[in-house]
Write an enzyme that holds these catalytic residues in place. Structure first.
Site, mmCIF file in Angstrom:
data_model
loop_
_atom_site.group_PDB
_atom_site.id
_atom_site.type_symbol
_atom_site.label_atom_id
_atom_site.label_comp_id
_atom_site.label_asym_id
_atom_site.label_seq_id
_atom_site.Cartn_x
_atom_site.Cartn_y
_atom_site.Cartn_z
ATOM 1 C CE LYS A 30 -4.906 -9.506 -4.931
ATOM 2 N NZ LYS A 30 -6.042 -9.898 -4.306
ATOM 3 C CE LYS B 261 -4.783 -1.365 0.827
ATOM 4 N NZ LYS B 261 -4.748 -2.352 1.761
ATOM 5 C CE LYS C 157 -12.441 -5.362 -3.246
ATOM 6 N NZ LYS C 157 -13.301 -5.900 -1.970
HETATM 7 P P1 ADP Z 1 -9.212 -7.147 -3.498
HETATM 8 O O1 ADP Z 1 -7.946 -7.492 -3.839
HETATM 9 O O2 ADP Z 1 -10.177 -6.811 -4.866
HETATM 10 O O3 ADP Z 1 -9.152 -5.670 -2.803
HETATM 11 P P2 ADP Z 1 -9.868 -8.225 -1.266
HETATM 12 O O4 ADP Z 1 -8.688 -7.875 -0.562
HETATM 13 O O5 ADP Z 1 -11.028 -7.420 -0.560
HETATM 14 O O6 ADP Z 1 -9.700 -8.163 -2.799
HETATM 15 O O7 ADP Z 1 -10.229 -9.849 -0.868
HETATM 16 C C1 ADP Z 1 -11.436 -10.463 -0.404
HETATM 17 C C2 ADP Z 1 -11.224 -11.914 -0.396
HETATM 18 O O8 ADP Z 1 -11.129 -12.311 -1.809
HETATM 19 C C3 ADP Z 1 -9.822 -12.141 0.313
HETATM 20 O O9 ADP Z 1 -10.131 -13.508 0.890
HETATM 21 C C4 ADP Z 1 -8.931 -12.419 -0.804
HETATM 22 O O10 ADP Z 1 -8.091 -13.273 -0.516
HETATM 23 C C5 ADP Z 1 -9.845 -12.686 -1.988
HETATM 24 N N1 ADP Z 1 -9.415 -12.560 -3.227
HETATM 25 C C6 ADP Z 1 -9.295 -11.295 -3.828
HETATM 26 N N2 ADP Z 1 -8.757 -11.175 -4.902
HETATM 27 C C7 ADP Z 1 -8.472 -12.533 -5.396
HETATM 28 C C8 ADP Z 1 -8.024 -13.080 -6.388
HETATM 29 N N3 ADP Z 1 -7.522 -12.660 -7.475
HETATM 30 N N4 ADP Z 1 -7.882 -14.478 -6.483
HETATM 31 C C9 ADP Z 1 -8.230 -15.176 -5.408
HETATM 32 N N5 ADP Z 1 -8.758 -14.573 -4.226
HETATM 33 C C10 ADP Z 1 -8.891 -13.368 -4.199
#
Ligand code: ADP
Ligand code: TRP
Length: 320
Positions: free
Chosen positions: A189, A110, A192
């Site tokens: 990956k 971050k 969001k």
């Molecule tokens: P983002 O990366 O979109 O901000 P979050 O950090 O809010 O997503 O993740 C919410 C949940 O979804 C977590 O358990 C995270 O490990 C899972 N997750 C997010 N992106 C992925 C991805 N590309 N592949 C697998 N799991 C994911």
């Protein structure tokens, strides 16, 4: 066995969230006692617009229930409805070595992406440890990106128990390999934060547009293609039946099968896979107060569990 996970209300839920977290939660809820919460305290670490945060919390609740969270089996609540988690987080933070937090990727990433380094961002893993330990969770389904946070949780709990005896339950992560990282439309990956998502509940036009924008190599129609390095194929493998995946593999290897064909097949799979969930979500959205009162009722039960753990922790450290 107690299963717990949290998800941040920070934007539109996408296929990464679905396969990395939401589906695991739904599949696992039959196997034990499940807890699921909307991590709204964690969302504050990037200081979101308050109205957007409120909207995202409600939307996430609708999304999860539409995706199959069974409110008769799973306790589903807002993290901030149980402020006791902040007390546990504080207590744990006093037993957390600075070095453990300084090594956390999420904080370093971050910072590298230009977010202000507030203290909440730095202590984020301690709050996450408190989430997990407060409800005495055994299994925590998450995506691979959360692995380090789980290790930090375990380190904190083990250190605490070494000092005070068998107070905290040591959790295990649940990170299935095949869905560990869902690729985004740009091949990184899906996240969001990277503007590369395929939303679960987008409109037909939006989802089609996203699928068509998935980056591929520039092999021509006639050339054989490598399924294993292709993002379209990777996402298709998550949503299609095994025999359909095998067929697509043969199509790739055989040539005369373009990325346009593969993308069309992927879009169709995605659109039908989430059809029932879209309908359910529309029903839920018509009565938001009913959803909110369910969350409040579940929070009440979660609070009782939280209080049990806190009583033991307070006593252990000498606060009672
Ligand atoms: P983002 O990366 O979109 O901000 P979050 O950090 O809010 O997503 O993740 C919410 C949940 O979804 C977590 O358990 C995270 O490990 C899972 N997750 C997010 N992106 C992925 C991805 N590309 N592949 C697998 N799991 C994911
Ligand atoms: N940090 C997690 C994420 O960004 C969300 C989260 C907060 C969480 N507390 C948790 C996940 C406890 C599992 C368990 O995805």
């Amino acid at each position: 066995m107690r299963i717990l996970t949290g998800i941040q209300p920070s934007g539109t839920p996408h296929l990464g969230n679905y396969f990395g977290a939401m589906r695991q939660v739904c599949d696992l809820q039959a196997k034990g006692e499940s807890f699921l919460f909307i991590a709204d305290y964690h969302a504050l670490t990037v200081n979101p617009d308050p109205e957007a945060l409120r909207r995202n919390i409600v939307n996430l609740a609708l999304d999860f229930i539409a995706c199959g969270v069974d409110l008769d089996r799973t306790l589903f609540f807002r993290q901030s409805a149980i402020p006791q988690v902040c007390e546990l987080s504080w207590i744990l933070s006093t037993y957390t070595p600075m070095g453990l937090l300084e090594r956390a990727h999420s904080y370093k990433d971050k910072l590298a992406r230009g977010f202000d380094a507030n203290a909440g961002l730095f202590t984020y893993p301690v709050l996450m440890a408190a989430d997990i330990l407060l409800y005495r969770s055994n299994l925590v389904p998450v995506g691979k990106d959360q692995k380090q946070h789980l290790e930090i949780t375990r380190d904190i709990a083990i250190k605490f128990n070494n000092r005070f005896g068998d107070v905290l339950t040591i959790p295990e992560g649940y990170i299935p390999d095949n869905v560990a990282v869902v690729p985004g439309t740009d091949g990184q990956k899906m996240s969001k934060s990277y503007d590369n998502i395929i939303p679960i509940f987008g409109s037909e036009k939006e989802i089609k547009g996203k699928v068509m924008s998935i980056v591929t190599d520039c092999k021509g129609l006639a050339e054989p293609k490598d399924p294993d390095s292709c993002n379209v194929f990777k996402i298709y493998s998550l949503v299609a039946e095994p025999e359909e995946v095998e067929q697509m593999r043969r199509n790739y290897l055989g040539g005369n099968y373009g990325y346009g064909h593969a993308k069309k097949a992927l879009f169709e799979k995605l659109w039908t896979k989430f059809e029932g969930m879209r309908a359910r979500r529309a029903e839920l959205a018509a009565d938001i107060p009913a959803v909110e009162s369910k969350l409040a009722e579940h929070a009440e039960r979660a609070r009782e569990e939280a209080e049990k753990t806190l009583a033991v922790v307070r006593a252990a450290v000498g606060l009672r």
